[in-house]
Design an enzyme around this catalytic site. Sequence first.
Site, PDB file in Angstrom:
ATOM      1  N   LYS A   9      98.950 -64.403  96.595  1.00 55.79           N
ATOM      2  CA  LYS A   9      98.521 -65.026  95.431  1.00 55.79           C
ATOM      3  C   LYS A   9      97.492 -65.925  95.603  1.00 55.79           C
ATOM      4  O   LYS A   9      97.220 -66.661  96.610  1.00 55.79           O
ATOM      5  CB  LYS A   9      99.938 -65.339  94.790  1.00 55.79           C
ATOM      6  CG  LYS A   9     100.973 -64.202  94.618  1.00 55.79           C
ATOM      7  CD  LYS A   9     102.224 -64.810  93.938  1.00 55.79           C
ATOM      8  CE  LYS A   9     103.108 -63.763  93.543  1.00 55.79           C
ATOM      9  NZ  LYS A   9     104.144 -63.972  92.719  1.00 55.79           N
ATOM     10  N   TYR A  49     103.428 -56.561  85.774  1.00 55.29           N
ATOM     11  CA  TYR A  49     104.514 -57.401  85.463  1.00 55.29           C
ATOM     12  C   TYR A  49     105.132 -56.886  84.127  1.00 55.29           C
ATOM     13  O   TYR A  49     105.650 -57.877  83.426  1.00 55.29           O
ATOM     14  CB  TYR A  49     104.148 -58.811  85.243  1.00 55.29           C
ATOM     15  CG  TYR A  49     104.044 -59.516  86.864  1.00 55.29           C
ATOM     16  CD1 TYR A  49     104.756 -59.483  87.902  1.00 55.29           C
ATOM     17  CD2 TYR A  49     102.736 -60.522  87.086  1.00 55.29           C
ATOM     18  CE1 TYR A  49     104.643 -59.960  88.980  1.00 55.29           C
ATOM     19  CE2 TYR A  49     102.642 -60.855  88.187  1.00 55.29           C
ATOM     20  CZ  TYR A  49     103.585 -60.924  89.446  1.00 55.29           C
ATOM     21  OH  TYR A  49     103.473 -61.356  90.505  1.00 55.29           O
ATOM     22  N   ARG A  85     109.755 -56.883 102.141  1.00 56.68           N
ATOM     23  CA  ARG A  85     110.538 -57.666 101.043  1.00 56.68           C
ATOM     24  C   ARG A  85     111.513 -58.615 101.684  1.00 56.68           C
ATOM     25  O   ARG A  85     111.466 -59.716 101.347  1.00 56.68           O
ATOM     26  CB  ARG A  85     111.363 -56.718 100.391  1.00 56.68           C
ATOM     27  CG  ARG A  85     112.107 -57.361  99.025  1.00 56.68           C
ATOM     28  CD  ARG A  85     111.456 -56.992  97.950  1.00 56.68           C
ATOM     29  NE  ARG A  85     111.974 -57.347  96.728  1.00 56.68           N
ATOM     30  CZ  ARG A  85     111.227 -58.006  95.759  1.00 56.68           C
ATOM     31  NH1 ARG A  85     110.209 -57.990  95.731  1.00 56.68           N
ATOM     32  NH2 ARG A  85     111.810 -58.476  94.504  1.00 56.68           N
ATOM     33  N   ASN A 112     104.621 -68.772  94.594  1.00 61.88           N
ATOM     34  CA  ASN A 112     105.375 -68.232  95.719  1.00 61.88           C
ATOM     35  C   ASN A 112     104.766 -67.383  96.790  1.00 61.88           C
ATOM     36  O   ASN A 112     105.501 -66.449  97.457  1.00 61.88           O
ATOM     37  CB  ASN A 112     106.817 -67.724  95.091  1.00 61.88           C
ATOM     38  CG  ASN A 112     106.760 -66.553  94.471  1.00 61.88           C
ATOM     39  OD1 ASN A 112     105.490 -65.834  94.213  1.00 61.88           O
ATOM     40  ND2 ASN A 112     107.655 -65.958  93.543  1.00 61.88           N
ATOM     41  N   HIS A 115     103.408 -61.374  96.368  1.00 60.38           N
ATOM     42  CA  HIS A 115     103.869 -60.552  95.776  1.00 60.38           C
ATOM     43  C   HIS A 115     104.391 -59.236  96.795  1.00 60.38           C
ATOM     44  O   HIS A 115     103.617 -58.925  97.657  1.00 60.38           O
ATOM     45  CB  HIS A 115     103.337 -59.547  94.608  1.00 60.38           C
ATOM     46  CG  HIS A 115     103.985 -58.535  94.196  1.00 60.38           C
ATOM     47  ND1 HIS A 115     104.910 -58.347  93.391  1.00 60.38           N
ATOM     48  CD2 HIS A 115     103.540 -57.268  94.467  1.00 60.38           C
ATOM     49  CE1 HIS A 115     105.127 -57.135  93.112  1.00 60.38           C
ATOM     50  NE2 HIS A 115     104.460 -56.326  93.699  1.00 60.38           N
ATOM     51  N   GLU A 126     102.765 -48.997  92.642  1.00 57.22           N
ATOM     52  CA  GLU A 126     101.794 -50.141  92.920  1.00 57.22           C
ATOM     53  C   GLU A 126     100.474 -50.240  93.780  1.00 57.22           C
ATOM     54  O   GLU A 126      99.489 -50.459  93.421  1.00 57.22           O
ATOM     55  CB  GLU A 126     102.447 -51.474  93.213  1.00 57.22           C
ATOM     56  CG  GLU A 126     103.703 -51.926  92.506  1.00 57.22           C
ATOM     57  CD  GLU A 126     104.500 -53.085  92.734  1.00 57.22           C
ATOM     58  OE1 GLU A 126     104.436 -53.385  94.101  1.00 57.22           O
ATOM     59  OE2 GLU A 126     105.336 -53.520  92.141  1.00 57.22           O
TER      60      GLU A 126
HETATM   61  P1  IDP Z   1     109.368 -61.115  92.844  1.00 49.84           P
HETATM   62  O1  IDP Z   1     108.039 -61.652  93.180  1.00 49.84           O
HETATM   63  O2  IDP Z   1     110.420 -61.580  93.997  1.00 49.84           O
HETATM   64  O3  IDP Z   1     109.537 -59.506  92.949  1.00 49.84           O
HETATM   65  P2  IDP Z   1     109.985 -60.825  89.986  1.00 49.84           P
HETATM   66  O4  IDP Z   1     111.192 -61.213  89.411  1.00 49.84           O
HETATM   67  O5  IDP Z   1     109.364 -59.592  90.091  1.00 49.84           O
HETATM   68  O6  IDP Z   1     110.107 -61.365  91.301  1.00 49.84           O
HETATM   69  O7  IDP Z   1     108.945 -61.970  89.553  1.00 49.84           O
HETATM   70  C1  IDP Z   1     107.578 -61.883  89.598  1.00 49.84           C
HETATM   71  C2  IDP Z   1     107.003 -63.124  89.673  1.00 49.84           C
HETATM   72  O8  IDP Z   1     106.982 -63.895  88.538  1.00 49.84           O
HETATM   73  C3  IDP Z   1     107.527 -64.118  90.672  1.00 49.84           C
HETATM   74  O9  IDP Z   1     107.036 -63.636  92.128  1.00 49.84           O
HETATM   75  C4  IDP Z   1     107.118 -65.425  90.277  1.00 49.84           C
HETATM   76  O10 IDP Z   1     105.782 -65.652  90.749  1.00 49.84           O
HETATM   77  C5  IDP Z   1     107.123 -65.372  88.714  1.00 49.84           C
HETATM   78  N1  IDP Z   1     108.508 -65.667  88.441  1.00 49.84           N
HETATM   79  C6  IDP Z   1     110.000 -65.043  88.395  1.00 49.84           C
HETATM   80  N2  IDP Z   1     110.723 -65.917  87.966  1.00 49.84           N
HETATM   81  C7  IDP Z   1     110.078 -66.870  87.319  1.00 49.84           C
HETATM   82  C8  IDP Z   1     110.693 -67.951  86.891  1.00 49.84           C
HETATM   83  O11 IDP Z   1     111.881 -68.255  86.227  1.00 49.84           O
HETATM   84  N3  IDP Z   1     109.728 -68.967  86.701  1.00 49.84           N
HETATM   85  C9  IDP Z   1     108.421 -69.021  86.768  1.00 49.84           C
HETATM   86  N4  IDP Z   1     107.854 -67.779  87.503  1.00 49.84           N
HETATM   87  C10 IDP Z   1     108.778 -66.878  87.956  1.00 49.84           C
END
Ligand code: IDP
Length: 151
Positions: A9, A49, A85, A112, A115, A126
Site C-alpha cells: 500500500k 473494496y 494471509r 496497514n 493487502h 484479484e
Molecule cells: P483485510 O485488508 O485485512 O483483508 P478488509 O476488511 O478487507 O481487511 O478491509 C480492507 C482494508 O480496509 C483494510 O486493509 C484497511 O486498510 C481498511 N479498513 C478495514 N477496516 C477499517 C476500519 O475500521 N477503519 C479504517 N480502515 C479500515
Amino acid sequence: MEKTLVLLKPCTLQRGLVGEVINRFEKRGLRLAGMKMMQLTDAILDEHYAHLREKSFFRILKDSMMSTPVIACCFEGIEAVNVVRAMAGATNGRNALPGTIRGDYCMSNQQNIVHTSDSLENAKIELARFFKPEEIFEYESSNLGYLYALD
Ligand code: IDP
C-alpha cells in the site's frame, strides 16, 4: 501450488518498507511470479473494496490507496493464500501479532502495509483484476526440493 495477490500500500512506499516486506515473502519461500508498480483508480478500487462500500471509511480508504502508486505482487507456493494471509496478520496493526508484517510494521487499522487475498477464489479474481495474463510468469524454481521435500 496456489497463487495469491499482495498489494504493497502507499504507506509502505512512503515509509520505505517495500524491499523489507517483499523480502519476508521471498525468505519464507514464496515464488515471485509477477510484480509491478501501478496507480490505482476509483474504478478498480470500487471493485476491489466492493464489500466495504457501505462503510464510513470507504472514501478515505480509496483516497489513501490512490495517494501514491502501489506495488502489486503475485506470490506462488503450496497453500500460498493462507500462508500469505497469516504472514500479514490481523487487519488492525494494533491487534496484529508480533512476527506478522502488520504486527511488526504498523499501528493503524487503515495504513496497514499490505493487502492480501482472503481465499483462493478471491485470489484468482484479484490477480485477474491487477495483472494481465502475460504479466504472470511460470519460470521454474530451482529450490523446490529444499522447500517442500516431504510434502
Ligand atoms: P483485510 O485488508 O485485512 O483483508 P478488509 O476488511 O478487507 O481487511 O478491509 C480492507 C482494508 O480496509 C483494510 O486493509 C484497511 O486498510 C481498511 N479498513 C478495514 N477496516 C477499517 C476500519 O475500521 N477503519 C479504517 N480502515 C479500515
